[in-house]
Design a protein around this motif. Sequence first.
Motif, PDB file in Angstrom:
ATOM      1  N   LEU A  20      -5.178 -48.661   8.667  1.00 50.41           N
ATOM      2  CA  LEU A  20      -4.417 -49.552   9.534  1.00 50.41           C
ATOM      3  C   LEU A  20      -3.108 -49.966   8.860  1.00 50.41           C
ATOM      4  O   LEU A  20      -2.042 -49.980   9.494  1.00 50.41           O
ATOM      5  CB  LEU A  20      -5.251 -50.785   9.886  1.00 50.41           C
ATOM      6  CG  LEU A  20      -4.551 -51.881  10.706  1.00 50.41           C
ATOM      7  CD1 LEU A  20      -4.044 -51.325  12.029  1.00 50.41           C
ATOM      8  CD2 LEU A  20      -5.487 -53.065  10.932  1.00 50.41           C
ATOM      9  N   GLU A  21      -3.166 -50.290   7.584  1.00 49.49           N
ATOM     10  CA  GLU A  21      -1.955 -50.669   6.852  1.00 49.49           C
ATOM     11  C   GLU A  21      -0.937 -49.529   6.851  1.00 49.49           C
ATOM     12  O   GLU A  21       0.267 -49.755   7.043  1.00 49.49           O
ATOM     13  CB  GLU A  21      -2.310 -51.048   5.413  1.00 49.49           C
ATOM     14  CG  GLU A  21      -3.050 -52.374   5.280  1.00 49.49           C
ATOM     15  CD  GLU A  21      -3.424 -52.666   3.841  1.00 49.49           C
ATOM     16  OE1 GLU A  21      -2.969 -51.919   2.936  1.00 49.49           O
ATOM     17  OE2 GLU A  21      -4.178 -53.641   3.608  1.00 49.49           O
ATOM     18  N   GLU A  38      -0.666 -47.026   9.047  1.00 47.84           N
ATOM     19  CA  GLU A  38      -0.138 -46.829  10.401  1.00 47.84           C
ATOM     20  C   GLU A  38       0.877 -47.911  10.762  1.00 47.84           C
ATOM     21  O   GLU A  38       1.926 -47.615  11.349  1.00 47.84           O
ATOM     22  CB  GLU A  38      -1.276 -46.801  11.424  1.00 47.84           C
ATOM     23  CG  GLU A  38      -2.211 -45.594  11.312  1.00 47.84           C
ATOM     24  CD  GLU A  38      -1.564 -44.284  11.754  1.00 47.84           C
ATOM     25  OE1 GLU A  38      -0.379 -44.281  12.154  1.00 47.84           O
ATOM     26  OE2 GLU A  38      -2.254 -43.244  11.699  1.00 47.84           O
ATOM     27  N   ARG A  39       0.601 -49.145  10.395  1.00 48.06           N
ATOM     28  CA  ARG A  39       1.536 -50.230  10.710  1.00 48.06           C
ATOM     29  C   ARG A  39       2.838 -50.073   9.926  1.00 48.06           C
ATOM     30  O   ARG A  39       3.929 -50.350  10.444  1.00 48.06           O
ATOM     31  CB  ARG A  39       0.895 -51.582  10.421  1.00 48.06           C
ATOM     32  CG  ARG A  39      -0.305 -51.897  11.311  1.00 48.06           C
ATOM     33  CD  ARG A  39      -0.890 -53.268  11.031  1.00 48.06           C
ATOM     34  NE  ARG A  39      -0.084 -54.325  11.617  1.00 48.06           N
ATOM     35  CZ  ARG A  39      -0.349 -55.626  11.483  1.00 48.06           C
ATOM     36  NH1 ARG A  39      -1.385 -56.017  10.756  1.00 48.06           N
ATOM     37  NH2 ARG A  39       0.417 -56.525  12.061  1.00 48.06           N
ATOM     38  N   GLU A  63       0.513 -54.353  18.543  1.00 49.74           N
ATOM     39  CA  GLU A  63       0.149 -55.159  17.383  1.00 49.74           C
ATOM     40  C   GLU A  63      -0.021 -56.605  17.822  1.00 49.74           C
ATOM     41  O   GLU A  63       0.864 -57.165  18.471  1.00 49.74           O
ATOM     42  CB  GLU A  63       1.209 -55.067  16.284  1.00 49.74           C
ATOM     43  CG  GLU A  63       1.358 -53.686  15.683  1.00 49.74           C
ATOM     44  CD  GLU A  63       2.340 -53.636  14.529  1.00 49.74           C
ATOM     45  OE1 GLU A  63       1.998 -54.133  13.438  1.00 49.74           O
ATOM     46  OE2 GLU A  63       3.451 -53.114  14.739  1.00 49.74           O
ATOM     47  N   SER A 108      -4.815 -54.531  16.157  1.00 45.11           N
ATOM     48  CA  SER A 108      -3.723 -53.589  16.405  1.00 45.11           C
ATOM     49  C   SER A 108      -4.319 -52.280  16.908  1.00 45.11           C
ATOM     50  O   SER A 108      -5.458 -51.930  16.580  1.00 45.11           O
ATOM     51  CB  SER A 108      -2.906 -53.335  15.140  1.00 45.11           C
ATOM     52  OG  SER A 108      -2.108 -54.461  14.821  1.00 45.11           O
ATOM     53  N   TYR A 160      -3.457 -48.012  17.554  1.00 46.39           N
ATOM     54  CA  TYR A 160      -2.599 -46.889  17.195  1.00 46.39           C
ATOM     55  C   TYR A 160      -3.284 -45.579  17.552  1.00 46.39           C
ATOM     56  O   TYR A 160      -4.506 -45.509  17.704  1.00 46.39           O
ATOM     57  CB  TYR A 160      -2.269 -46.910  15.696  1.00 46.39           C
ATOM     58  CG  TYR A 160      -3.483 -46.864  14.790  1.00 46.39           C
ATOM     59  CD1 TYR A 160      -4.054 -45.650  14.393  1.00 46.39           C
ATOM     60  CD2 TYR A 160      -4.078 -48.040  14.337  1.00 46.39           C
ATOM     61  CE1 TYR A 160      -5.175 -45.607  13.570  1.00 46.39           C
ATOM     62  CE2 TYR A 160      -5.198 -48.012  13.512  1.00 46.39           C
ATOM     63  CZ  TYR A 160      -5.733 -46.794  13.131  1.00 46.39           C
ATOM     64  OH  TYR A 160      -6.849 -46.758  12.327  1.00 46.39           O
ATOM     65  N   HIS A 181      -7.158 -45.925  18.571  1.00 43.52           N
ATOM     66  CA  HIS A 181      -8.082 -46.761  17.823  1.00 43.52           C
ATOM     67  C   HIS A 181      -7.592 -48.201  17.869  1.00 43.52           C
ATOM     68  O   HIS A 181      -6.426 -48.469  17.566  1.00 43.52           O
ATOM     69  CB  HIS A 181      -8.187 -46.294  16.374  1.00 43.52           C
ATOM     70  CG  HIS A 181      -8.812 -44.949  16.204  1.00 43.52           C
ATOM     71  ND1 HIS A 181      -9.102 -44.392  14.976  1.00 43.52           N
ATOM     72  CD2 HIS A 181      -9.232 -44.038  17.131  1.00 43.52           C
ATOM     73  CE1 HIS A 181      -9.653 -43.206  15.150  1.00 43.52           C
ATOM     74  NE2 HIS A 181      -9.739 -42.966  16.446  1.00 43.52           N
ATOM     75  N   VAL A 220      -8.280 -51.744  16.179  1.00 43.48           N
ATOM     76  CA  VAL A 220      -8.890 -52.127  14.914  1.00 43.48           C
ATOM     77  C   VAL A 220      -8.610 -53.597  14.600  1.00 43.48           C
ATOM     78  O   VAL A 220      -7.461 -54.046  14.724  1.00 43.48           O
ATOM     79  CB  VAL A 220      -8.342 -51.240  13.774  1.00 43.48           C
ATOM     80  CG1 VAL A 220      -8.966 -51.615  12.434  1.00 43.48           C
ATOM     81  CG2 VAL A 220      -8.575 -49.765  14.082  1.00 43.48           C
ATOM     82  N   HIS A 255      -7.864 -56.847  12.222  1.00 45.46           N
ATOM     83  CA  HIS A 255      -7.080 -56.972  10.995  1.00 45.46           C
ATOM     84  C   HIS A 255      -7.922 -57.391   9.802  1.00 45.46           C
ATOM     85  O   HIS A 255      -7.475 -57.250   8.661  1.00 45.46           O
ATOM     86  CB  HIS A 255      -5.954 -57.987  11.207  1.00 45.46           C
ATOM     87  CG  HIS A 255      -4.910 -57.519  12.171  1.00 45.46           C
ATOM     88  ND1 HIS A 255      -3.869 -58.317  12.603  1.00 45.46           N
ATOM     89  CD2 HIS A 255      -4.748 -56.316  12.816  1.00 45.46           C
ATOM     90  CE1 HIS A 255      -3.115 -57.644  13.453  1.00 45.46           C
ATOM     91  NE2 HIS A 255      -3.629 -56.433  13.604  1.00 45.46           N
ATOM     92  N   HIS A 284     -14.656 -51.178  15.135  1.00 45.52           N
ATOM     93  CA  HIS A 284     -13.428 -50.776  15.815  1.00 45.52           C
ATOM     94  C   HIS A 284     -13.776 -49.977  17.075  1.00 45.52           C
ATOM     95  O   HIS A 284     -14.910 -49.543  17.272  1.00 45.52           O
ATOM     96  CB  HIS A 284     -12.531 -49.946  14.901  1.00 45.52           C
ATOM     97  CG  HIS A 284     -13.074 -48.598  14.553  1.00 45.52           C
ATOM     98  ND1 HIS A 284     -14.144 -48.408  13.701  1.00 45.52           N
ATOM     99  CD2 HIS A 284     -12.696 -47.343  14.937  1.00 45.52           C
ATOM    100  CE1 HIS A 284     -14.399 -47.126  13.565  1.00 45.52           C
ATOM    101  NE2 HIS A 284     -13.546 -46.454  14.312  1.00 45.52           N
TER     102      HIS A 284
END
Length: 367
Positions: free
Chosen positions: A225-226, A228-229, A238, A243, A245, A257, A259, A261, A319
């Motif tokens: 996730l980190e 992708e962000r 987001e 978030s 993606y 997905h 997910v 945080h 998720h």
Amino acid sequence: MSAVTRSILADGRELLYFDDAGAAQRIPVPDTRDLAARPEPGELRYDELTGDWIAVAAHRQSRTHLPPAEACPLCPSSPSFASEIPDPDYDAVVFENRFPSLGPVLAQLPDPLAWGETVPAAGRCEVVSFTSEHAGSFAALPYQRARTVIEAWAHRTAELSALPGIRQVFPFENRGAQIGVTLHHPHGQIYAYPYLTPRAAQLAEAARRHFDATGGAQALLGALLERERADGARMVLEGEHFSAYVPFAARWPIEVHLVPHRQVADFAGLTGQEKDELAEAYPRLLRCLDALYDTPTPYIAAWFQAPLDPVLRPAARFHLQLTSPRRAADKLKYLAGSEAAMGAFINDTRAEDVAASLREVMRTAAR
């Protein structure tokens, strides 16, 4: 909080009404149908070639298949038709499947089972009806109803996880005839498995390896996730708590997905604020899928929850994997030789292009 009212159907199956917050206390209508006794459970067979459990549920051949609206088993009962829900109206409801793949027996499975032997298909299968309205979709639910369904998922996750022999609880929705639904009424299901399914085991073991490699400091899904962000090319939305993606190595033509945080195992572990945001974000994603083309998009909404195995559970993160085989307005992806036989996916779309299309749909809807 939604109100929960328990009832029992005529053949002994459990039914639970989940009413929207603020609703009056429900007094359930008795189920007066003359139902046959519940069928004997199917069987489980162990595949030594792969290490997988295979459920054999031949009794499901007689299950209801795409009935007309006036005979829908998920609509409220009426004077002319007694459905699976005895009350004349409801908000959301959960009940034991009349034609279950697993259950109603509960048991700890042997490990492994000898070749040629079978055991009863232990576990539990439940139906989750999102609304009393026959037409519609989860995406069209008002916010409060979506929030009620999320409470139902959390409630059932907690109770099913506590049943003897259960190792994994899986809420999901199949939407669309192309996916193979047997009822048009907006609904999903929950499977409580007595074994860890192959896909869940694959994800959980990868998560555990990453968790161990970082000394328990980071969950794999949190790291993804980190990334992708930070990259941004595949992000769809987001929020404060969630978030969404399109994953870098997406398997399906449409795959998103959603997910959280923070590290959380399942629906039951979500806070009230997280559930509030999820009740807005999830239907928003579904509406985006439907806005991509002129007709609704078939999908599978798979809620991956941490397995109940004490070794695997700490590393796994709850998720959603939202997937669709739709690769164009008039084309579907079929799992043929490479995917079905080898498990080697070949995607017809680029993750970055799909994410851009979903972002554009989301921007247009916000205007």
